[in-house]
Design an enzyme around this catalytic site. Structure first.
Site, short mmCIF file in Angstrom:
data_model
loop_
_atom_site.label_atom_id
_atom_site.label_comp_id
_atom_site.label_asym_id
_atom_site.label_seq_id
_atom_site.Cartn_x
_atom_site.Cartn_y
_atom_site.Cartn_z
N ARG A 150 19.57 60.81 122.14
CA ARG A 150 19.71 59.63 121.29
C ARG A 150 19.02 58.43 121.93
NH1 ARG A 150 24.96 61.97 121.46
NH2 ARG A 150 25.69 62.74 119.43
N LYS A 174 28.13 60.08 123.34
CA LYS A 174 29.21 59.33 122.71
C LYS A 174 30.54 59.64 123.40
CE LYS A 174 27.12 58.91 118.13
NZ LYS A 174 27.28 59.17 116.68
N HIS A 243 14.61 57.91 116.16
CA HIS A 243 15.49 58.98 115.69
C HIS A 243 14.71 60.10 115.01
CE1 HIS A 243 19.73 59.91 115.62
NE2 HIS A 243 19.62 60.39 114.40
N ARG A 246 14.08 62.78 117.41
CA ARG A 246 15.29 63.62 117.60
C ARG A 246 15.40 64.65 116.47
NH1 ARG A 246 20.62 63.72 119.85
NH2 ARG A 246 22.31 63.81 118.33
N HIS A 269 26.29 66.95 119.37
CA HIS A 269 27.11 66.76 118.18
C HIS A 269 28.54 67.24 118.46
CE1 HIS A 269 23.50 66.83 115.17
NE2 HIS A 269 23.72 65.64 115.68
N TYR A 278 19.97 70.32 109.40
CA TYR A 278 18.62 70.75 109.74
C TYR A 278 18.26 72.09 109.10
CZ TYR A 278 18.95 66.98 113.07
OH TYR A 278 19.12 65.74 113.63
#
Length: 300
Positions: A150, A174, A243, A246, A269, A278
């Protein structure tokens, strides 16, 4: 009635116990302040612990009338859900008013990505400057595409997190979750050369790998500008944000046969659902291949 104590308690919980990012804290606080403002104008005497499902639906309808997209409304609903779940766990409410609240459905936008040949040709043929700035700019693009990290992870990436021997990098995702990502072996000399040049010109005091022209820690708009500077004039994609690289990383892995679970781990994720988007891009490619290759595909 004063709703501020409930809001303060919740934001403190997010910050201290959940270790939410500054962006999340600001976003949730803004959404909750907006909701409380709506509530005070709708039913002035009501406090947040007395809110019902009907009150929340009234608020959602007002957001829709203001022209907010379903994505924006769903994001605000997520903040409200988290807030009332917290109040219920702390025994400040008995029944959760968000229990019957459903997310709004909208047309799903597929991730934009670069075709493999287009991006590889761009990276191999792009005439980056030969000095420090050129090394850094190329490294930004190569790391975003080569690891799928990210933007925030690239900015926070420390030099000591790079393992040139194993060709891996440790990133902090995250909620402070660490993960190890392999990077393409051809990047090893580029990273090594960049680090040497960074130290030679006196920028070694900044622990982060990627620094600005003046040797300071990078920031989102800086990375955006670097990416757009190179991608906008030379590629056909309609957008040129970090992004997209990514998205391209994940799509190319899937096209080459990588399984979704592995891609999920590489991207960081929290659930497989976030990674499954995707598959739509790869399915489109498979349909094109089928249409061209199967003898009966063109028959009516």
């Amino acid at each position: 009635m004063d709703n501020q104590p409930f809001l303060t308690l919740f934001i403190t919980y997010l910050s201290v116990e959940k270790r939410a990012s500054p962006h999340t804290l600001t976003s949730y606080q803004t959404d909750l302040i907006q909701f409380i403002g709506h509530l005070s104008g709708y039913i002035p005497e009501k406090i947040v612990t007395e809110v019902t499902g009907d009150d929340l639906r009234n608020w959602i309808m007002s957001l829709a009338k203001e022209g907010l997209t379903h994505r924006s409304i769903n994001r605000k609903m997520a903040a409200i859900r988290s807030f009332y779940t917290f109040l219920q766990k702390r025994s400040l409410i008995t029944d959760c008013p968000t229990a019957s609240l459903k997310s709004l459905k909208g047309k799903q936008r597929l991730p934009i990505f670069f075709q493999e040949k287009e991006l590889i040709a761009f990276l191999d043929q792009q005439p980056f400057p030969i000095h420090f700035i050129g090394l850094r700019d190329r490294l930004i693009l190569e790391l975003l595409y080569g690891t799928g990290m990210r933007l925030s992870e690239l900015i926070a990436l420390c030099q000591k997190a790079i393992n040139l021997t194993d060709a891996t990098v440790k990133v902090i995702g995250k909620r402070d979750k660490e993960r190890i990502i392999p990077f393409p072996r051809p990047l090893t000399p580029l990273i090594a050369d960049y680090i040497v040049e960074k130290e030679r010109i006196g920028y070694h005091s900044t622990p982060q790998l990627i620094v600005t022209d003046r040797g300071k820690r990078s920031y989102p708009m800086f990375i955006y500008r670097v990416v757009k500077k190179y991608l906008a004039p030379t590629t056909r994609a309609s957008q040129h944000s970090p992004h997209i690289l990514r998205h391209t990383f994940a799509t190319h892995l899937l096209d080459k046969g990588a399984d979704l679970q592995s891609i999920k781990e590489l991207l960081g994720h929290s659930s497989l659902a976030a990674t499954q988007i995707y598959t739509h891009n790869s399915l489109t490619k498979l349909k094109e291949i089928f249409k061209k290759a199967h003898p009966r595909a063109e028959e009516s």
